[in-house]
Motif scaffolding. Sequence first.
Motif, PDB file in Angstrom:
ATOM      1  N   ASN A   1      33.774  42.912  46.336  1.00 24.90           N
ATOM      2  CA  ASN A   1      33.033  41.714  45.866  1.00 24.90           C
ATOM      3  C   ASN A   1      33.352  40.387  46.497  1.00 24.90           C
ATOM      4  O   ASN A   1      32.587  39.410  46.156  1.00 24.90           O
ATOM      5  CB  ASN A   1      33.226  41.564  44.460  1.00 24.90           C
ATOM      6  CG  ASN A   1      32.443  42.785  43.756  1.00 24.90           C
ATOM      7  OD1 ASN A   1      31.066  42.925  43.589  1.00 24.90           O
ATOM      8  ND2 ASN A   1      33.009  43.618  43.329  1.00 24.90           N
ATOM      9  N   LEU A   2      34.142  40.361  47.521  1.00 26.24           N
ATOM     10  CA  LEU A   2      34.312  39.147  48.330  1.00 26.24           C
ATOM     11  C   LEU A   2      33.956  39.160  49.585  1.00 26.24           C
ATOM     12  O   LEU A   2      34.283  40.278  50.080  1.00 26.24           O
ATOM     13  CB  LEU A   2      35.836  38.601  48.174  1.00 26.24           C
ATOM     14  CG  LEU A   2      36.384  38.137  47.038  1.00 26.24           C
ATOM     15  CD1 LEU A   2      37.838  38.042  46.552  1.00 26.24           C
ATOM     16  CD2 LEU A   2      35.568  36.913  46.201  1.00 26.24           C
TER      17      LEU A   2
ATOM     18  N   TRP B   1      36.053  35.102  41.630  1.00 20.41           N
ATOM     19  CA  TRP B   1      36.224  36.431  41.507  1.00 20.41           C
ATOM     20  C   TRP B   1      36.839  36.655  39.844  1.00 20.41           C
ATOM     21  O   TRP B   1      38.018  36.116  39.787  1.00 20.41           O
ATOM     22  CB  TRP B   1      36.777  36.995  42.493  1.00 20.41           C
ATOM     23  CG  TRP B   1      36.985  38.568  42.295  1.00 20.41           C
ATOM     24  CD1 TRP B   1      35.911  39.540  42.634  1.00 20.41           C
ATOM     25  CD2 TRP B   1      38.216  39.220  42.067  1.00 20.41           C
ATOM     26  NE1 TRP B   1      36.384  40.795  42.470  1.00 20.41           N
ATOM     27  CE2 TRP B   1      37.833  40.502  42.095  1.00 20.41           C
ATOM     28  CE3 TRP B   1      39.441  38.866  41.749  1.00 20.41           C
ATOM     29  CZ2 TRP B   1      38.960  41.652  41.703  1.00 20.41           C
ATOM     30  CZ3 TRP B   1      40.567  39.777  41.416  1.00 20.41           C
ATOM     31  CH2 TRP B   1      40.077  41.148  41.322  1.00 20.41           C
TER      32      TRP B   1
END
Length: 189
Positions: free
Chosen positions: A16-17, A181
């Motif tokens: 997700n990053l 995040w």
Amino acid sequence: MKHFLRDNIAADFCENLSSERFGAVLVNSPWNILYEELRHKGLAAEADKYQEALMGALLALPVERLLDERCHLYLYTPNSAIPSGLELLKRWGFDYKSNLIIHNGKGAAQSGGQKSKFFRNVTDMVLFGVRGKGARTLDPGRTQVNYFEAPCQLHRVIEACSSGPYLELFNDQARPGWTAWKWQFLEHA
């Protein structure tokens, strides 16, 4: 219902990053976030059981792959987790330099007169670490007082004292100019 600490934190982190490199990282207190999740589920008394697993999960995060050669880390840490915070800072490749003190707003009235085992905590720490040669703060950081009345001031201080891009871990609502995040710590079986 049995709860356990999720074990795929590193995979989610990588997924997700982006591959963007960050010059400053703010880590909201994962210790407080886990405690609040446990408290919400009626399991606050079991918090100590989860701390070791949490530390293992945090140490497994491949944070270094997202860092500029020179980077600042701001690690929001409750007083009870300072030793863990210092270990995490070091394992993520940062050298501890200083700390910032934040008044958490919990005076005698807000704490309901509750007593602590030692002293009543009305402050939190933000451990400050650097990585890379010449990773000094920008000019405002060299005159910045290291005490704040409210946690909301911290983002402004980081933006004034550290070069971006900016990453905030354990917050799902990104501020303008920041990447965020968040991780849900607990699952149930």
